[in-house]
Design an enzyme around this catalytic site. Structure first.
Site, PDB file in Angstrom:
ATOM      1  N   ASP A   6       6.912   1.276  22.585  1.00 41.83           N
ATOM      2  CA  ASP A   6       7.294  -0.097  22.211  1.00 41.83           C
ATOM      3  C   ASP A   6       8.352  -0.661  23.165  1.00 41.83           C
ATOM      4  OD1 ASP A   6       7.092  -2.352  20.603  1.00 41.83           O
ATOM      5  OD2 ASP A   6       8.753  -1.718  19.322  1.00 41.83           O
ATOM      6  N   HIS A  23       3.285  -4.926  29.808  1.00 41.06           N
ATOM      7  CA  HIS A  23       2.224  -3.973  29.472  1.00 41.06           C
ATOM      8  C   HIS A  23       1.741  -3.235  30.724  1.00 41.06           C
ATOM      9  CE1 HIS A  23       2.421  -5.553  25.528  1.00 41.06           C
ATOM     10  NE2 HIS A  23       1.798  -6.686  25.779  1.00 41.06           N
ATOM     11  N   LEU A 117      -4.059  19.987  28.285  1.00 38.42           N
ATOM     12  CA  LEU A 117      -3.384  19.045  27.387  1.00 38.42           C
ATOM     13  C   LEU A 117      -4.443  18.203  26.699  1.00 38.42           C
ATOM     14  CD1 LEU A 117      -0.863  17.284  26.418  1.00 38.42           C
ATOM     15  CD2 LEU A 117      -1.239  15.909  28.471  1.00 38.42           C
TER      16      LEU A 117
HETATM   17  C1  IPE Z   1       3.601  -0.617  17.343  1.00 42.38           C
HETATM   18  O1  IPE Z   1       4.400  -1.582  17.953  1.00 42.38           O
HETATM   19  C2  IPE Z   1       2.251  -0.557  17.989  1.00 42.38           C
HETATM   20  C3  IPE Z   1       2.208  -0.057  19.359  1.00 42.38           C
HETATM   21  C4  IPE Z   1       3.229   0.361  20.071  1.00 42.38           C
HETATM   22  C5  IPE Z   1       0.903  -0.025  19.949  1.00 42.38           C
HETATM   23  P1  IPE Z   1       4.510  -3.069  17.384  1.00 42.38           P
HETATM   24  O2  IPE Z   1       5.411  -3.778  18.339  1.00 42.38           O
HETATM   25  O3  IPE Z   1       3.173  -3.653  17.172  1.00 42.38           O
HETATM   26  O4  IPE Z   1       5.214  -2.833  15.980  1.00 42.38           O
HETATM   27  P2  IPE Z   1       6.095  -3.824  15.098  1.00 42.38           P
HETATM   28  O5  IPE Z   1       5.318  -5.105  14.938  1.00 42.38           O
HETATM   29  O6  IPE Z   1       7.363  -4.056  15.843  1.00 42.38           O
HETATM   30  O7  IPE Z   1       6.330  -3.083  13.828  1.00 42.38           O
HETATM   31  C1  IPE Z   2       4.355  -2.281  22.830  1.00 44.35           C
HETATM   32  O1  IPE Z   2       5.165  -3.286  23.314  1.00 44.35           O
HETATM   33  C2  IPE Z   2       2.933  -2.424  23.283  1.00 44.35           C
HETATM   34  C3  IPE Z   2       2.003  -2.848  22.231  1.00 44.35           C
HETATM   35  C4  IPE Z   2       2.327  -3.076  20.992  1.00 44.35           C
HETATM   36  C5  IPE Z   2       0.633  -3.016  22.610  1.00 44.35           C
HETATM   37  P1  IPE Z   2       5.307  -4.679  22.584  1.00 44.35           P
HETATM   38  O2  IPE Z   2       4.318  -5.631  23.156  1.00 44.35           O
HETATM   39  O3  IPE Z   2       5.269  -4.520  21.111  1.00 44.35           O
HETATM   40  O4  IPE Z   2       6.765  -5.088  23.068  1.00 44.35           O
HETATM   41  P2  IPE Z   2       7.893  -5.791  22.193  1.00 44.35           P
HETATM   42  O5  IPE Z   2       8.107  -4.950  20.983  1.00 44.35           O
HETATM   43  O6  IPE Z   2       7.387  -7.148  21.861  1.00 44.35           O
HETATM   44  O7  IPE Z   2       9.063  -5.803  23.106  1.00 44.35           O
HETATM   45 MG    MG Z   3       6.714  -4.188  19.715  1.00 43.41          MG
END
Ligand code: IPE
Ligand code: IPE
Ligand code: MG
Length: 234
Positions: A6, A23, A117
């Protein structure tokens, strides 16, 4: 080990760039962390790449995420084969674009012989949905109820509904980058006794050294699984 990758979007926004660049940078981190996990002797690494709730994001971000996943799968398959990494994808497949589904099947077939792995990538994944579908599967199965509803049978059903070829192993260490302290519907059954490690680092700034640091921190944790420590027993 399981990782909620995240913080990509905020990492990009802080630089005044579109979330998508976060991303792309995050995909680079994933490569480095997979290499570090293999080197450290981790048996199973599960990466949360796209949650079932991520469909709620703007269509442009969803589209670019799914295309990035496809590109990354295609590009990394050869490296996985070369390094003995078995790649499988967990989650629903029926809502994914056909091209991504093909890339998933191709990568899984090509890397099926890997033993160094097991890399599991969670795409359109929801732990609650998996639990519900596994329960429905057991409810439909034949045989006495007491034999059917065991932890082992349930675990087997969980992997079956999400296309995983092996029964889920319990998660020992769950890492979440990006500063949030939550699971966001990831591996709820498998994390029953997981050690949780929340780090503020956004995923694009995480790397192999940070992963080794997380393993070192895990090694210092004292796990009891409801029992008492060896010292206390003496
Ligand atoms: C969780 O992150 C999903 C992934 C990392 C793929 P999110 O950014 O979607 O989660 P919330 O919305 O902060 O809980
Ligand atoms: C995690 O990063 C990747 C996915 C959920 C696909 P985010 O896109 O949730 O990044 P933040 O949390 O908005 O910074
Ligand atoms: Mg996120």
């Amino acid at each position: 080990v399981a990782i909620v990758m995240d913080g990509n979007g905020r990492w990009a926004e802080r630089r005044g760039r579109p979330r998508t660049t976060g991303h792309v940078a995050g995909a680079r981190t994933a490569k480095a962390v997979v290499a570090a996990a293999r080197k450290a002797g981790v048996r199973t690494l599960t990466l949360y790449a796209f949650s079932s709730d991520n469909w709620r994001r703007p269509p442009r971000e969803v589209g670019s995420l799914l295309r990035l996943l496809r590109r990354t799968l295609l590009a990394e398959t050869a490296r996985c084969i070369a390094n003995g990494i078995r790649l499988t994808v967990v989650g629903r497949r029926d809502r994914l674009p056909e091209a991504l589904r093909m890339a998933i099947e191709g990568a899984e077939a090509a890397t099926a012989g890997g033993t160094a792995l097991h890399l599991r990538v969670a795409i359109d994944y929801s732990a609650r949905d998996a639990i519900l579908r596994a329960a429905a599967r057991l409810a439909d199965a034949d045989g006495p109820v007491a034999d059917r509803w065991t932890r082992d049978r349930f675990a087997a059903a969980l992997s079956a509904v999400d296309h995983d070829p092996v029964a889920p192993v319990p998660v020992d260490l769950l890492i979440r980058t990006g500063g949030e302290h939550r699971l966001s519907d990831f591996l709820l059954w498998e994390c029953a006794y997981a050690e949780l490690l929340f780090v503020p680092t956004p995923w694009p700034d995480f790397d192999g050294a940070a992963f080794e640091g997380a393993l070192a921190e895990f090694a210092c944790r004292q796990r009891r699984f409801g029992g008492v420590t060896v010292a206390a027993r003496a």
